[in-house]
Design a protein around this motif. Structure first.
Motif, PDB file in Angstrom:
ATOM      1  N   ARG A   7       1.032   3.698  16.028  1.00  0.00           N
ATOM      2  CA  ARG A   7       1.026   2.623  17.027  1.00  0.00           C
ATOM      3  C   ARG A   7       2.476   2.291  17.367  1.00  0.00           C
ATOM      4  O   ARG A   7       3.200   1.771  16.522  1.00  0.00           O
TER       5      ARG A   7
ATOM      6  N   SER B  82      -2.447  -0.581  -2.777  1.00  0.00           N
ATOM      7  CA  SER B  82      -2.721  -1.763  -1.934  1.00  0.00           C
ATOM      8  C   SER B  82      -2.030  -1.635  -0.587  1.00  0.00           C
ATOM      9  O   SER B  82      -2.578  -2.018   0.441  1.00  0.00           O
TER      10      SER B  82
ATOM     11  N   TRP C  55      -8.231   9.535   6.096  1.00  0.00           N
ATOM     12  CA  TRP C  55      -8.119   8.420   7.040  1.00  0.00           C
ATOM     13  C   TRP C  55      -6.694   7.863   7.114  1.00  0.00           C
ATOM     14  O   TRP C  55      -6.370   7.118   8.026  1.00  0.00           O
ATOM     15  N   ILE C  56      -5.845   8.236   6.170  1.00  0.00           N
ATOM     16  CA  ILE C  56      -4.456   7.752   6.242  1.00  0.00           C
ATOM     17  C   ILE C  56      -3.704   8.584   7.274  1.00  0.00           C
ATOM     18  O   ILE C  56      -3.589   9.801   7.151  1.00  0.00           O
ATOM     19  N   GLY C  57      -3.224   7.925   8.299  1.00  0.00           N
ATOM     20  CA  GLY C  57      -2.467   8.606   9.352  1.00  0.00           C
ATOM     21  C   GLY C  57      -3.344   9.458  10.252  1.00  0.00           C
ATOM     22  O   GLY C  57      -2.834  10.379  10.901  1.00  0.00           O
TER      23      GLY C  57
ATOM     24  N   LEU D 215      -8.631   5.352  -3.096  1.00  0.00           N
ATOM     25  CA  LEU D 215      -7.209   5.308  -3.456  1.00  0.00           C
ATOM     26  C   LEU D 215      -7.014   5.170  -4.967  1.00  0.00           C
ATOM     27  O   LEU D 215      -6.113   5.786  -5.540  1.00  0.00           O
TER      28      LEU D 215
ATOM     29  N   ARG E 189       0.723  -9.679   3.604  1.00  0.00           N
ATOM     30  CA  ARG E 189      -0.507  -8.930   3.872  1.00  0.00           C
ATOM     31  C   ARG E 189      -1.520  -9.709   4.696  1.00  0.00           C
ATOM     32  O   ARG E 189      -2.589  -9.200   5.013  1.00  0.00           O
TER      33      ARG E 189
ATOM     34  N   LEU F  31      -1.117   1.240   0.878  1.00  0.00           N
ATOM     35  CA  LEU F  31      -1.678   2.364   1.652  1.00  0.00           C
ATOM     36  C   LEU F  31      -3.070   2.047   2.192  1.00  0.00           C
ATOM     37  O   LEU F  31      -3.503   2.647   3.178  1.00  0.00           O
ATOM     38  N   ALA F  32      -3.756   1.112   1.551  1.00  0.00           N
ATOM     39  CA  ALA F  32      -5.150   0.815   1.928  1.00  0.00           C
ATOM     40  C   ALA F  32      -5.274   0.361   3.378  1.00  0.00           C
ATOM     41  O   ALA F  32      -6.328   0.508   3.983  1.00  0.00           O
ATOM     42  N   THR F  33      -4.209  -0.198   3.927  1.00  0.00           N
ATOM     43  CA  THR F  33      -4.292  -0.666   5.316  1.00  0.00           C
ATOM     44  C   THR F  33      -3.819   0.406   6.304  1.00  0.00           C
ATOM     45  O   THR F  33      -3.745   0.147   7.499  1.00  0.00           O
ATOM     46  N   ASP F  34      -3.462   1.575   5.790  1.00  0.00           N
ATOM     47  CA  ASP F  34      -2.961   2.678   6.617  1.00  0.00           C
ATOM     48  C   ASP F  34      -1.850   2.203   7.569  1.00  0.00           C
ATOM     49  O   ASP F  34      -1.974   2.319   8.801  1.00  0.00           O
ATOM     50  N   PRO F  35      -0.763   1.655   7.012  1.00  0.00           N
ATOM     51  CA  PRO F  35       0.301   1.140   7.884  1.00  0.00           C
ATOM     52  C   PRO F  35       1.094   2.262   8.539  1.00  0.00           C
ATOM     53  O   PRO F  35       1.112   3.389   8.028  1.00  0.00           O
TER      54      PRO F  35
ATOM     55  N   ARG G 268     -12.677   2.497   0.575  1.00  0.00           N
ATOM     56  CA  ARG G 268     -11.258   2.855   0.712  1.00  0.00           C
ATOM     57  C   ARG G 268     -10.510   2.607  -0.590  1.00  0.00           C
ATOM     58  O   ARG G 268      -9.732   3.435  -1.058  1.00  0.00           O
TER      59      ARG G 268
ATOM     60  N   PRO H  39      -6.120  10.492   1.207  1.00  0.00           N
ATOM     61  CA  PRO H  39      -7.375  10.475   1.973  1.00  0.00           C
ATOM     62  C   PRO H  39      -7.128  10.825   3.446  1.00  0.00           C
ATOM     63  O   PRO H  39      -6.058  10.518   3.978  1.00  0.00           O
TER      64      PRO H  39
END
Lengths: 302, 306
Positions: free
Chosen positions: B13, A159, B6-8, A130, B226, A161-165, A126, B4
């Motif tokens: 949620r 950083s 995988w985003i969204g 990115l 984080r 975006l890496a957690t796909d918030p 991931r 990418p």
């Protein structure tokens, strides 16, 4: 179908100490999938508001609800609640130096996914994807503090975006970026909006606000919420913008005639949108009525 | 540029956030680091001008006189009286009596008492027995230990003297730091003939400490933003270890930039105050009073004050 409420902020106040107010009686709501701009002059409380929404500061008065439950110290120390909250909300700090605390760029971007339980291989994949996207692949093993200001900003964004918030809180994301990176960030924001992300952007740049957001909250220098409306409504009210000190009265000469009008700074308003034979420039105190200092009718801005 | 896939990828949620009985723990190492950082931040904050009642050089000389007197004193009563007087003075000068008492006496026993504790025992300080503790194991008696381990009156006196000396000295230092901004103190050092190199090193140390304190607390905020779950102690130690390296590197870089910015504006090793201070009669009186108190402290035991 009505959208879910992400944040519900009620009579929120925050002080950094006696006689150091940062926010005063601020109330608003943010719905799922919205992009909202927090506008205001330096020191009006934009960054503080984002930190409060991220649960990093506790309100002095009032309350903040995230998805229906109040953000409290108690809940933030509940591993399940905190875990899910951090999974959903990500904050891009104004100072990228603060945000990057790992020994290498790659580790920093992978930090979030690893925290969320991703395998080291997945987290690395991931992070590398990115970094490639942001043109930082060659810097993966560099120490973050050795990067340039713009590179640090891009690593910090990667950083986040890496957690796909689901919710991105962004504090002055356009600052310290060169023009090409700014355009790239606008593209990224557009794609995030298309994918249903909720975005809150703190900025004093009206041009970018107009580009990215549908709604704007304007904070005053007295740390109160002046207006909550569509970006068009907020940006067309020059009296309020002057009051909030996000535009200023600009005075100069056209030929031999002194001329004054509200002046905006920003991506689209950062330059004078009128032609004039400048003989001298002077800044005057803003006037509440938005009229020129010369007593002429209001001048068109930009 | 395309994000990418995988985003969204999943639906947002939007449900309520779950709760559990598991608490997110802050590790001992993290708490300690934050405590040190907070202590440095508070300690290095510029003292308010309203509290600067003495000229910095006079304040420094008065403090030195008191410190010499305290270190030479053998009188428990005199030291206790000075400690009480210093706490009262801190309260009168607006430093907060409770805060000063906590900063001085909440910390001093932790360190000095740990060092002084063995001195109360008859093993290290023989004398009249105050309290008998336990019978000493035979093998220890064979190597010269007393048959019964006990607390002695003279031992308590020695330990008390040490704790009181440390407490009174810390009170003097807290009063000086609380009433005189660090930059003024540094300039006072220069004015009193302390070598310039020493003053420069002290100024740099001060700046490093300040930068380090702010960097640590800011990074902690970023970490909180984080951090999703409590990590085990081993991972925590590894994390803190790697962060320490990053903090050191960053604070060094920042301090160097600050130093360069100072040089760019003509800094040559001396802090030049905007408002030069003048020695007034009350400054002279304060120094003389401090020298008097110092002399009394040093001679109190000889004068028969216990």
């Amino acid at each position: 179908m009505s959208r879910a409420k992400v944040f519900h902020v009620e009579h929120l106040s925050f002080d950094y100490g006696p006689d150091l107010p940062a926010l005063r009686d601020v109330s608003f709501e943010v719905l799922d999938g919205e992009t909202v701009c927090l506008l205001g002059a330096n020191g009006c409380g934009k960054s503080t508001l984002l930190r409060l929404l991220d649960g990093l500061l506790a309100p002095t008065a009032g309350r903040i609800e995230a998805w229906g439950s109040e953000i409290t110290k108690e809940r933030l120390s509940d591993e399940a609640w905190n875990g899910e909250f951090r999974r959903r909300v990500s904050l891009l700090f104004q100072d990228a130096d603060v945000q990057l605390f790992c020994p290498t760029v790659l580790e920093d971007v992978a930090f979030g996914p690893l925290q969320l339980g991703a395998s080291p291989a997945d987290a690395r994949a991931r992070a590398e994807e990115l970094l490639e996207l942001f043109g930082l692949a060659k810097l993966a093993m560099r120490v973050p503090s050795t990067l340039s200001g713009g590179q640090k900003r891009r690593v910090a964004l990667a950083s986040c975006l890496a957690t796909d918030p689901d919710v991105l809180l962004m504090d002055e994301p356009f600052a310290a970026l060169d023009p090409r990176s700014q355009v790239e960030l606008l593209e990224v924001l557009q794609q995030l909006q298309d994918r249903g992300k909720t975005i809150l952007i703190a900025t004093h740049d009206l041009g970018f606000a107009e580009e990215v957001a549908a709604r704007a909250l304007l904070l005053s220098e007295e740390h109160t919420l002046l207006v909550d409306g569509t970006v068009e409504e907020v940006l067309s009210d020059e009296r309020l913008l002057l009051q909030a000190n996000v535009i200023h009265e600009h005075s100069h000469r056209h030929g031999g005639i002194r001329h004054s009008h509200p002046h905006r700074h920003g991506a689209r308003h950062g330059t004078h949108h009128h032609t004039h034979g400048v003989q001298d420039h002077a800044h005057e105190e803003p006037r509440d009525d938005g009229h020129c200092g010369s007593g002429r009718p209001p001048c068109p801005s930009g | 540029m395309s994000l990418p896939t995988w985003i969204g990828a999943g639906p947002p949620r939007t449900g309520p956030l779950p709760t559990s009985k598991v608490r997110l723990r802050t590790s001992f190492v993290e708490k300690t680091l934050l405590g040190i950082s907070d202590f440095l931040r508070r300690g290095l904050e510029e003292a308010p001008e309203r509290a600067a009642i003495l000229e910095p050089r006079a304040a420094l000389l008065a403090a030195l006189a008191l410190l010499v007197g305290i270190s030479l004193s053998h009188s428990l009563v005199a030291l206790a009286l000075v400690a009480v007087a210093l706490a009262a003075l801190a309260g009168l000068l607006g430093l907060g009596l409770g805060r000063t008492l906590w900063r001085v006496w909440g910390v001093v026993p932790l360190f000095s008492a740990a060092i002084a504790l063995p001195a109360v025992l008859n093993v290290s300080t023989p004398g009249p027995t105050l309290v008998e503790l336990v019978a000493t194991p035979a093998w220890l008696v064979r190597i010269g230990w007393p048959p019964v381990l006990s607390v002695t009156t003279s031992g308590v006196g020695v330990a008390g003297l040490l704790v009181l000396r440390v407490g009174a000295s810390v009170s003097v230092a807290a009063l000086l730091a609380g009433t005189t901004p660090p930059t003024r103190l540094l300039s006072a050092l220069g004015a009193l003939g302390i070598p310039r190199a020493f003053v420069l090193v002290a100024a740099l140390t001060l700046r490093y400490a300040r930068t380090l304190a702010f960097t640590v607390s800011d990074m902690h905020l970023a970490l909180l933003s984080r951090r999703v779950r409590t990590v085990d102690a081993k991972a925590e130690r590894a994390f803190v270890g790697s962060r320490m390296g990053v903090v050191l590197q960053r604070s060094r870089a920042t301090a160097e930039e600050v130093h360069m910015a100072m040089l760019a504006r003509g800094f040559r090793g001396d802090y030049v105050p905007l408002f030069p201070t003048r020695v007034r009669p009350r400054d002279v009186l304060a120094v003389l009073a401090a020298i008097g108190v110092g002399a009394l402290l040093a001679s109190a035991a000889r004068a028969g004050i216990p």
